[in-house]
Enzyme design. Structure first.
Site, short mmCIF file in Angstrom:
data_model
loop_
_atom_site.label_atom_id
_atom_site.label_comp_id
_atom_site.label_asym_id
_atom_site.label_seq_id
_atom_site.Cartn_x
_atom_site.Cartn_y
_atom_site.Cartn_z
N TYR A 143 -13.33 -2.61 -34.95
CA TYR A 143 -11.92 -2.33 -35.21
C TYR A 143 -11.20 -3.62 -35.63
O TYR A 143 -11.57 -4.72 -35.22
CB TYR A 143 -11.22 -1.77 -33.95
CG TYR A 143 -11.46 -0.29 -33.72
CD1 TYR A 143 -12.74 0.22 -33.53
CD2 TYR A 143 -10.38 0.59 -33.69
CE1 TYR A 143 -12.95 1.57 -33.31
CE2 TYR A 143 -10.58 1.96 -33.47
CZ TYR A 143 -11.86 2.45 -33.28
OH TYR A 143 -12.07 3.79 -33.07
N GLU A 176 -0.75 9.01 -30.67
CA GLU A 176 -0.76 9.14 -32.13
C GLU A 176 -0.40 10.56 -32.58
O GLU A 176 -0.51 11.50 -31.79
CB GLU A 176 -2.17 8.82 -32.64
CG GLU A 176 -2.66 7.47 -32.15
CD GLU A 176 -3.70 6.85 -33.07
OE1 GLU A 176 -4.51 7.61 -33.62
OE2 GLU A 176 -3.67 5.63 -33.23
C1 LIG Z 1 -7.30 5.07 -32.25
C2 LIG Z 1 -6.87 3.84 -32.54
C3 LIG Z 1 -7.40 2.63 -31.96
C4 LIG Z 1 -6.98 1.43 -32.48
C5 LIG Z 1 -7.50 0.26 -31.95
C6 LIG Z 1 -8.43 0.32 -30.95
O1 LIG Z 1 -8.98 -0.83 -30.47
C7 LIG Z 1 -8.84 1.52 -30.43
C8 LIG Z 1 -8.31 2.69 -30.94
#
Ligand SMILES: C=Cc1ccc(O)cc1
Length: 178
Positions: free
Chosen positions: A26, A71
């Site tokens: 991520y 979200e």
């Molecule tokens: C679902 C989003 C999200 C964004 C960053 C993260 O480290 C985990 C989930």
């Protein structure tokens, strides 16, 4: 970046890339004290990217930061960053529909909010998929607050490496045009 994080101000404006112990990669940016942007390079929803997600951002103790948000998909997230130790812990609470139809969420979400909200009504929420994982931070950059160049295009293969190796941002943390 070699600074020691002590205050909330030290954290805001920082851009991170990290890999969870389950292999999911991520990229995440603390845009300001209530907003985050991110891009997903590996894992169940690789290819998804989001700007201007509203979030709660606090410092728990010196150099330790907690970020929580919910979200439009119904996915909930809680992240605990320990940047001085180059690690974090994240917990993602996915509704059942995202586990069953991840491809619906793999897009630039900002242009498809209606689809996310319709999907969370159309499909099942429960049981949720809870993914709690530690992650190792592989990159930190001081992008400054409210920098819209940090997360400004879809992820591509090799993007994290380009960023880590200095081929992506110039000295003013602007995207180097390709
Ligand atoms: C679902 C989003 C999200 C964004 C960053 C993260 O480290 C985990 C989930």
């Amino acid at each position: 970046m070699t600074k020691t994080f002590k205050t909330l101000a030290d954290f805001l404006g920082t851009h991170f890339i990290y890999t969870y112990d389950n292999g999911w990669e991520y990229e995440w940016y603390a845009k300001n004290d209530h907003t985050v942007d991110y891009r997903i390079h590996g894992g169940m929803v690789a290819g998804r990217w989001v700007k201007d997600q509203q979030a709660d951002i606090v410092m728990l103790t010196e150099g330790v930061y907690k970020i929580s948000w919910t979200e439009p998909t119904g996915t909930d997230v809680a992240l605990d960053f320990m940047p001085n130790e180059l690690k974090l812990h994240g917990t993602i609470f996915f509704p059942k529909w995202v586990e069953e139809h991840p491809e619906i969420t793999v897009t630039f979400q900002n242009e498809h909010i209606d689809l996310m909200e319709a999907s969370r009504e159309k499909y099942e929420t429960y049981p949720k998929l809870v993914v709690p994982e530690f992650a190792k931070i592989t990159y930190m950059g001081d992008a400054g607050e409210d920098n819209d160049e940090v997360i400004s295009e879809a992820p591509y293969a090799g993007m994290p490496t380009d960023i880590r190796e200095g081929r992506y941002f110039d000295a003013n943390y602007q995207r180097i045009s390709r």
